[in-house]
Design an enzyme around this catalytic site. Structure first.
Site, PDB file in Angstrom:
ATOM      1  N   SER A 119      47.371  44.741  39.989  1.00  0.00           N
ATOM      2  CA  SER A 119      46.479  44.757  41.146  1.00  0.00           C
ATOM      3  C   SER A 119      45.610  43.508  41.212  1.00  0.00           C
ATOM      4  O   SER A 119      45.279  42.896  40.195  1.00  0.00           O
ATOM      5  CB  SER A 119      45.571  45.994  41.081  1.00  0.00           C
ATOM      6  OG  SER A 119      44.832  46.011  39.872  1.00  0.00           O
ATOM      7  N   GLN A 121      42.150  42.363  41.277  1.00  0.00           N
ATOM      8  CA  GLN A 121      41.077  43.110  40.631  1.00  0.00           C
ATOM      9  C   GLN A 121      39.984  42.180  40.146  1.00  0.00           C
ATOM     10  O   GLN A 121      40.122  40.961  40.129  1.00  0.00           O
ATOM     11  CB  GLN A 121      41.638  43.893  39.437  1.00  0.00           C
ATOM     12  CG  GLN A 121      42.291  43.010  38.375  1.00  0.00           C
ATOM     13  CD  GLN A 121      42.930  43.818  37.259  1.00  0.00           C
ATOM     14  OE1 GLN A 121      42.407  43.896  36.163  1.00  0.00           O
ATOM     15  NE2 GLN A 121      44.090  44.419  37.564  1.00  0.00           N
ATOM     16  N   HIS A 123      36.343  42.562  37.223  1.00  0.00           N
ATOM     17  CA  HIS A 123      35.637  43.403  36.265  1.00  0.00           C
ATOM     18  C   HIS A 123      34.134  43.207  36.439  1.00  0.00           C
ATOM     19  O   HIS A 123      33.661  42.073  36.591  1.00  0.00           O
ATOM     20  CB  HIS A 123      36.059  43.061  34.840  1.00  0.00           C
ATOM     21  CG  HIS A 123      37.547  43.096  34.644  1.00  0.00           C
ATOM     22  ND1 HIS A 123      38.284  44.225  34.853  1.00  0.00           N
ATOM     23  CD2 HIS A 123      38.427  42.131  34.287  1.00  0.00           C
ATOM     24  CE1 HIS A 123      39.564  43.970  34.616  1.00  0.00           C
ATOM     25  NE2 HIS A 123      39.676  42.697  34.278  1.00  0.00           N
ATOM     26  N   LYS A 146      33.500  43.501  31.064  1.00  0.00           N
ATOM     27  CA  LYS A 146      34.846  43.284  30.543  1.00  0.00           C
ATOM     28  C   LYS A 146      35.301  41.836  30.738  1.00  0.00           C
ATOM     29  O   LYS A 146      36.299  41.576  31.406  1.00  0.00           O
ATOM     30  CB  LYS A 146      35.830  44.241  31.223  1.00  0.00           C
ATOM     31  CG  LYS A 146      37.208  44.311  30.562  1.00  0.00           C
ATOM     32  CD  LYS A 146      38.150  45.139  31.418  1.00  0.00           C
ATOM     33  CE  LYS A 146      39.548  45.122  30.844  1.00  0.00           C
ATOM     34  NZ  LYS A 146      40.545  45.722  31.754  1.00  0.00           N
ATOM     35  N   GLU A 148      37.430  38.703  29.637  1.00  0.00           N
ATOM     36  CA  GLU A 148      38.723  38.793  28.957  1.00  0.00           C
ATOM     37  C   GLU A 148      39.386  37.424  28.857  1.00  0.00           C
ATOM     38  O   GLU A 148      39.007  36.471  29.538  1.00  0.00           O
ATOM     39  CB  GLU A 148      39.645  39.776  29.678  1.00  0.00           C
ATOM     40  CG  GLU A 148      40.031  39.380  31.092  1.00  0.00           C
ATOM     41  CD  GLU A 148      40.782  40.485  31.825  1.00  0.00           C
ATOM     42  OE1 GLU A 148      40.573  41.675  31.519  1.00  0.00           O
ATOM     43  OE2 GLU A 148      41.580  40.149  32.720  1.00  0.00           O
ATOM     44  N   HIS A 285      41.351  38.274  40.135  1.00  0.00           N
ATOM     45  CA  HIS A 285      42.571  37.834  39.472  1.00  0.00           C
ATOM     46  C   HIS A 285      43.656  38.903  39.594  1.00  0.00           C
ATOM     47  O   HIS A 285      43.374  40.070  39.901  1.00  0.00           O
ATOM     48  CB  HIS A 285      42.322  37.510  37.988  1.00  0.00           C
ATOM     49  CG  HIS A 285      41.808  38.667  37.191  1.00  0.00           C
ATOM     50  ND1 HIS A 285      40.484  39.071  37.247  1.00  0.00           N
ATOM     51  CD2 HIS A 285      42.419  39.519  36.333  1.00  0.00           C
ATOM     52  CE1 HIS A 285      40.300  40.096  36.443  1.00  0.00           C
ATOM     53  NE2 HIS A 285      41.464  40.403  35.887  1.00  0.00           N
ATOM     54  N   ARG A 304      39.638  47.536  41.908  1.00  0.00           N
ATOM     55  CA  ARG A 304      40.897  47.087  42.506  1.00  0.00           C
ATOM     56  C   ARG A 304      40.795  46.997  44.018  1.00  0.00           C
ATOM     57  O   ARG A 304      40.074  47.770  44.642  1.00  0.00           O
ATOM     58  CB  ARG A 304      42.036  48.045  42.129  1.00  0.00           C
ATOM     59  CG  ARG A 304      42.269  48.176  40.627  1.00  0.00           C
ATOM     60  CD  ARG A 304      43.386  49.154  40.316  1.00  0.00           C
ATOM     61  NE  ARG A 304      43.618  49.251  38.876  1.00  0.00           N
ATOM     62  CZ  ARG A 304      42.982  50.089  38.082  1.00  0.00           C
ATOM     63  NH1 ARG A 304      42.073  50.908  38.579  1.00  0.00           N
ATOM     64  NH2 ARG A 304      43.248  50.113  36.792  1.00  0.00           N
ATOM     65  N   LYS A 310      47.150  52.474  42.901  1.00  0.00           N
ATOM     66  CA  LYS A 310      45.971  53.121  42.329  1.00  0.00           C
ATOM     67  C   LYS A 310      44.812  53.094  43.336  1.00  0.00           C
ATOM     68  O   LYS A 310      44.847  52.338  44.312  1.00  0.00           O
ATOM     69  CB  LYS A 310      45.570  52.421  41.030  1.00  0.00           C
ATOM     70  CG  LYS A 310      46.572  52.588  39.900  1.00  0.00           C
ATOM     71  CD  LYS A 310      46.099  51.905  38.627  1.00  0.00           C
ATOM     72  CE  LYS A 310      47.089  52.101  37.489  1.00  0.00           C
ATOM     73  NZ  LYS A 310      46.630  51.443  36.236  1.00  0.00           N
TER      74      LYS A 310
END
Length: 429
Positions: A119, A121, A123, A146, A148, A285, A304, A310
């Site tokens: 997706s 998305q 964070h 989050k 990453e 991203h 998302r 989802k």
């Protein structure tokens, strides 16, 4: 094989908390994962698990850590999670980690096998994560941020961050469907601003992107179909750009999805094996294809807005984004000692070391005042500490307590990854 414990001459156990702990890890079968043995996650899980593995399912993610949505278990300790073991052995984290993050591992380590796009998305930062978790605990399962980092194991493709202003102007000129969706007045805003006026740039991009992502399903279906038809027609007369070919590929994977058109707004990043991409809070991203090692703060919070079946939260995503423009920084790693390369993002919770050890060679991971997780993805070797020694091979995952020096010798070409606390944090006063 159980890791052997080394006993001292006086008969006592040498600092049991410094024993390496073998882990059994959780997997996720998200639909975007690669199927069966085509998936690196499948192959690692098959080596790591003592159960029969179904080769017909998608294998998307292997989770190594303490997050309750995908816990790791101590091998041989019947149902004991790494999280519960750490709670009973907090000294295994080291004093600075305990003081900063409490009695839990502050990072989550993963292997990803991406067969089709994830997706679009982002964070949340810590403040937004707390609000989202409180308001919708069924969707946002924890209150942590989050950040990453993805380290490519194979060629790896992603959409990441907004393209520079000049490129965005070219996109709006070249893709009439965007203007049709958001309106000519709004689309033309970008032609009236300078890249030096950062706030006006962000405001214009926020307006256009929010209008685009908020389009209704019927309008989106019509415009995506129109875009697809136009690109197919033009492909007979000219070579399509990489981004245009990507958009057609995304349309096949997610027909009538607004994420297909929004892909034009993002940087198309292609990582070679050994290159890494890091992402802070509130950055858009989507991973597209390939296999990577991923590490993040211990969280599963994802907002998302497209390219997924989802639940979507378009309003939250559009309001939370930073709207920074420009190509992301690509990390190529720093050689910190023979055979070991370090990837050091600007986040306190984590870093990754990649160890490529030729057959018969030896190296050392020095003692650090924080915990680590080790993942073997290729080859075989022998790993030893003051407290334990054992053979390791592909699929092995081990927890390394703080203040543990590791000696490693390969018996075949060995590829091993270590996730640990960011050394800038551990080395700071």
């Amino acid at each position: 094989m159980e890791i052997a414990t080394v006993f001292k001459a006086n008969g006592g156990c040498e600092s049991d908390r410094r024993r390496l702990r073998r882990l059994r890890c959780s997997v996720k079968d998200y639909a975007w994962g690669k199927i069966g043995s085509d998936s690196l996650v499948y192959r690692v899980h098959a080596a790591n698990s003592d159960r029969q593995i179904d080769p017909t399912r998608p294998y998307a993610e292997l989770w190594m850590g303490t997050h309750e949505s995908g816990p790791s278990y101590l091998e041989g300790d019947d149902g004991v999670t790494l999280r519960s073991w750490i709670a009973e052995n907090p000294e295994s984290l080291g004093d600075r980690v305990l003081e900063k993050w409490g009695c839990d591992l502050p990072f989550l380590f993963k292997v990803l096998s991406v067969g089709r796009a994830l997706s679009i998305q982002s964070h949340p930062d810590k403040n937004l994560a707390k609000k989202l978790h409180k308001a919708h605990p069924n969707l946002y399962k924890d209150d942590n941020h989050k950040p990453e980092m993805a380290l490519a194991y194979t060629q790896f493709e992603a959409l990441c961050g907004f393209i520079p202003l000049q490129e965005l102007k070219s996109v709006i000129r070249a893709i009439p469907e965007i203007e049709e969706l958001v309106g000519s007045e709004e689309a033309n805003q970008v032609f009236c601003i300078s890249e030096h006026d950062e706030e006006k740039v962000k405001s214009a991009v926020r307006t256009i992107f929010t209008l685009l992502m908020s389009a209704g399903p019927d309008t989106t279906k019509q415009i995506v179909s129109k875009l697809k038809h136009r690109l197919h027609m033009e492909s007979q007369e000219r070579h399509l750009t990489d981004k245009e070919r990507l958009v057609l590929k995304l349309e096949k994977q997610y027909p009538d999805d607004i994420g297909v058109i929004s892909a034009f707004f993002f940087n198309y990043v292609k990582l070679n094996p050994g290159e890494a991409l890091y992402l802070g809070a509130n950055e858009p991203h989507a991973y597209l294809f390939g296999e990577c090692i991923e590490v993040m703060a211990t969280s599963d919070n994802v907002v998302r807005a497209g390219l997924t079946p989802k639940p979507l939260d378009i309003q939250t995503l559009c309001s939370m984004l930073s709207y920074k423009l420009g190509f992301p920084e690509i990390l190529k790693g720093i050689r910190i000692r023979p055979y070991i390369t370090r990837y050091l993002p600007p986040f306190e919770e984590f870093e990754v070391d990649l160890c490529d050890l030729p057959c018969g060679a030896s190296t050392v991971f020095p003692s650090v005042p924080g915990p680590s997780l080790l993942l073997v993805l290729q080859g075989e070797g022998r790993m030893s500490t003051d407290a334990s020694a054992d053979e390791v091979s592909m699929g092995d995952v081990l927890f390394v307590p703080a203040d543990t020096e590791i000696h490693l010798k390969s018996s075949s070409d060995l590829k091993l990854y270590r996730a640990g606390i960011n050394s800038r944090f551990l080395d700071s006063p």
